[in-house]
Design a protein around this motif. Structure first.
Motif, PDB file in Angstrom:
ATOM      1  N   SER A 232       1.033  -1.030   0.008  1.00  0.00           N
ATOM      2  CA  SER A 232      -0.053  -0.075  -0.106  1.00  0.00           C
ATOM      3  C   SER A 232       1.148   1.511   0.019  1.00  0.00           C
ATOM      4  CB  SER A 232      -1.015   0.021   1.296  1.00  0.00           C
ATOM      5  OG  SER A 232      -1.667   1.126   1.398  1.00  0.00           O
ATOM      6  N   PRO A 233       1.308   1.975  -1.037  1.00  0.00           N
ATOM      7  CA  PRO A 233       2.191   2.765  -1.087  1.00  0.00           C
ATOM      8  C   PRO A 233       2.104   4.359  -0.293  1.00  0.00           C
ATOM      9  CG  PRO A 233       1.483   2.186  -3.426  1.00  0.00           C
ATOM     10  CD  PRO A 233       0.546   1.481  -2.440  1.00  0.00           C
ATOM     11  N   ALA A 234       2.855   4.776  -0.008  1.00  0.00           N
ATOM     12  CA  ALA A 234       2.970   5.812   0.705  1.00  0.00           C
ATOM     13  C   ALA A 234       2.583   6.975  -0.007  1.00  0.00           C
ATOM     14  CB  ALA A 234       4.384   6.225   1.304  1.00  0.00           C
ATOM     15  N   ASP A 235       2.084   7.860   0.347  1.00  0.00           N
ATOM     16  CA  ASP A 235       1.648   9.346  -0.304  1.00  0.00           C
ATOM     17  C   ASP A 235       2.676  10.294  -0.710  1.00  0.00           C
ATOM     18  OD1 ASP A 235      -1.493   9.137  -0.582  1.00  0.00           O
ATOM     19  OD2 ASP A 235      -0.871   8.346   1.522  1.00  0.00           O
ATOM     20  N   GLN A 236       3.787  10.025   0.363  1.00  0.00           N
ATOM     21  CA  GLN A 236       5.026  10.863   0.239  1.00  0.00           C
ATOM     22  C   GLN A 236       6.319  10.037   0.770  1.00  0.00           C
ATOM     23  OE1 GLN A 236       4.120  14.418   2.488  1.00  0.00           O
ATOM     24  NE2 GLN A 236       4.515  15.679   0.654  1.00  0.00           N
ATOM     25  N   ILE A 237       7.306  10.082   0.240  1.00  0.00           N
ATOM     26  CA  ILE A 237       8.547   9.920   0.831  1.00  0.00           C
ATOM     27  C   ILE A 237       9.442  10.867   0.729  1.00  0.00           C
ATOM     28  CG2 ILE A 237      10.240   7.804   0.758  1.00  0.00           C
ATOM     29  CD1 ILE A 237       8.444   6.064  -0.784  1.00  0.00           C
ATOM     30  N   ILE A 238       9.963  11.213   2.008  1.00  0.00           N
ATOM     31  CA  ILE A 238      10.764  12.621   2.237  1.00  0.00           C
ATOM     32  C   ILE A 238      12.045  12.105   2.789  1.00  0.00           C
ATOM     33  CG2 ILE A 238      10.962  14.807   3.014  1.00  0.00           C
ATOM     34  CD1 ILE A 238       8.025  15.067   3.232  1.00  0.00           C
ATOM     35  N   VAL A 239      13.278  12.294   1.995  1.00  0.00           N
ATOM     36  CA  VAL A 239      14.569  11.945   2.608  1.00  0.00           C
ATOM     37  C   VAL A 239      14.970  13.334   2.826  1.00  0.00           C
ATOM     38  CG1 VAL A 239      16.695  11.358   2.035  1.00  0.00           C
ATOM     39  CG2 VAL A 239      15.037  10.174   1.153  1.00  0.00           C
ATOM     40  N   VAL A 240      15.248  13.772   4.025  1.00  0.00           N
ATOM     41  CA  VAL A 240      15.845  15.107   4.656  1.00  0.00           C
ATOM     42  C   VAL A 240      17.381  14.833   4.859  1.00  0.00           C
ATOM     43  CG1 VAL A 240      15.448  16.982   5.942  1.00  0.00           C
ATOM     44  CG2 VAL A 240      13.652  15.417   5.680  1.00  0.00           C
ATOM     45  N   ASP A 241      17.959  15.564   3.873  1.00  0.00           N
ATOM     46  CA  ASP A 241      19.559  15.344   3.919  1.00  0.00           C
ATOM     47  C   ASP A 241      20.101  16.755   4.900  1.00  0.00           C
ATOM     48  OD1 ASP A 241      22.187  14.765   3.068  1.00  0.00           O
ATOM     49  OD2 ASP A 241      22.240  16.825   2.728  1.00  0.00           O
ATOM     50  N   ASN A 242      21.019  16.241   5.889  1.00  0.00           N
ATOM     51  CA  ASN A 242      21.353  17.267   6.842  1.00  0.00           C
ATOM     52  C   ASN A 242      23.058  17.433   6.447  1.00  0.00           C
ATOM     53  OD1 ASN A 242      22.034  17.003  10.342  1.00  0.00           O
ATOM     54  ND2 ASN A 242      21.478  18.726   8.888  1.00  0.00           N
ATOM     55  N   LYS A 243      23.251  18.209   5.399  1.00  0.00           N
ATOM     56  CA  LYS A 243      24.618  18.542   5.068  1.00  0.00           C
ATOM     57  C   LYS A 243      25.557  17.518   4.803  1.00  0.00           C
ATOM     58  CE  LYS A 243      24.917  21.517   8.700  1.00  0.00           C
ATOM     59  NZ  LYS A 243      25.520  22.641   9.484  1.00  0.00           N
ATOM     60  N   SER A 244      25.153  16.240   4.143  1.00  0.00           N
ATOM     61  CA  SER A 244      25.755  15.210   3.761  1.00  0.00           C
ATOM     62  C   SER A 244      27.066  15.609   2.901  1.00  0.00           C
ATOM     63  CB  SER A 244      24.955  14.290   3.070  1.00  0.00           C
ATOM     64  OG  SER A 244      24.159  13.318   4.066  1.00  0.00           O
ATOM     65  N   THR A 245      28.170  15.067   2.930  1.00  0.00           N
ATOM     66  CA  THR A 245      29.365  15.248   2.018  1.00  0.00           C
ATOM     67  C   THR A 245      29.748  13.934   1.419  1.00  0.00           C
ATOM     68  OG1 THR A 245      30.963  14.488   3.969  1.00  0.00           O
ATOM     69  CG2 THR A 245      30.570  16.949   3.705  1.00  0.00           C
ATOM     70  N   ASP A 246      28.654  13.143   1.139  1.00  0.00           N
ATOM     71  CA  ASP A 246      28.993  11.996   0.269  1.00  0.00           C
ATOM     72  C   ASP A 246      27.955  11.775  -0.866  1.00  0.00           C
ATOM     73  OD1 ASP A 246      26.676  11.382   1.806  1.00  0.00           O
ATOM     74  OD2 ASP A 246      27.740   9.191   2.475  1.00  0.00           O
TER      75      ASP A 246
END
Length: 291
Positions: free
Chosen positions: A46-60
């Motif tokens: 049952s798919p999610a309506d949103q998938i949110i990746v919140v990046d926190n200053k990644s350097t890779d």
């Protein structure tokens, strides 16, 4: 079937007929695990309506991998956001929860691997209007005897809930969801913890409890997680366990039964560490043979 730890109070703005689900994944330098995490979140019964990746200053390559997944799964409503104001899990988590648009807000770690029916189980749990937040057991996917471990984790969590007299049920950061209305009620009260001394998921749970917002334990709401914490040396592991006491103290919680998780995690540290080392050695040997 879910079990609630607090009373049946529900924020008056909660819309129990709605079942939209947003999933928030805070990430900092997670290139080794983020693809598997997001792919599991996308491939749901049952798919999610949103998938949110919140990046926190990644350097890779974390952001590059998420952008590649957006191209591979254009139908998935996968969003990449950036929280660049502060370094830390709590401000990154809050940034995502504040910007998610669904009625139910899921939150997992970047190394979580959701079971294929996780979103479906979340929707079922929140069909109960008394449920303001929910959590479930975890499967340690980088340990041996994974399904046995899942049953053991479920048994222990239910035992701890009974031990606390069903008054305290704590959300688990790699496997949790809450109503938007509940989050909006506590969002300005949650501890910022700039020195990173507490368990942010327990802090969130205690703020919900202060408002009598019911947290349900849902045995069928399963998320995979890594046991990489066992790689910490004993001193660092004990410092991690001390987060429980510091979080309770910050909320003036003095229930002695709540010390049980600390004791249990300390007792299993050395045998679990040995099991993990043997398991990873076997995995590496098998990989060499296949090559």
């Amino acid at each position: 079937m879910s079990r609630t730890a607090q009373g049946p109070a529900v924020p008056p703005s909660a819309n129990t007929a709605a079942s939209s689900v947003s999933l928030v994944i805070p990430a900092f330098n997670e290139e080794a695990v983020i693809r598997r995490c997001v792919t599991a979140a996308i491939n749901q019964s049952s798919p999610a309506d949103q998938i949110i990746v919140v990046d926190n200053k990644s350097t890779d390559r974390t952001c590059a991998i998420v952008q590649q997944l957006q191209q591979e799964y254009p139908e998935s409503c996968l969003l990449l956001m950036h929280q660049d104001q502060e370094q830390g899990l709590i401000p990154t988590r809050n940034y995502g929860l504040d910007r998610a648009t669904s009625d139910i807000l899921g939150r997992i770690d970047a190394d979580s691997l959701l079971e294929p029916d996780w979103v479906e189980q979340v929707r079922r749990a929140f069909a109960d209007p008394a449920v303001c937040a929910a959590t479930g057991p975890v499967l340690y996917y980088d340990m041996p005897l994974r399904r046995f471990g899942l049953r053991a984790d479920d048994t222990i969590r239910q035992w701890l809930l009974r031990l606390a007299g069903h008054r305290h049920n704590f959300l688990y950061g790699s496997n949790m969801a809450l109503r938007r209305a509940a989050w909006e009620q506590i969002r300005t009260e949650t501890c910022r913890d700039p020195e990173d001394q507490m368990h942010e998921d327990i802090d969130l749970s205690l703020h919900l409890a202060e408002h009598s917002l019911a947290i349900a334990y849902v045995p069928n709401m399963v998320s995979g997680t890594s046991a990489r914490r066992l790689e910490n040396p004993p001193k660092a592991y004990c410092h991690y366990l001390a987060r429980f006491g510091r979080t309770y103290a910050a909320h003036n919680v003095r229930n002695i039964a709540l010390k049980a998780p600390m004791v249990l995690l300390l007792l299993v540290y050395f045998p679990a560490k040995a099991l993990r080392a043997m398991h990873l050695a076997g995995v590496r040997q098998m990989a060499r043979q296949n090559n």
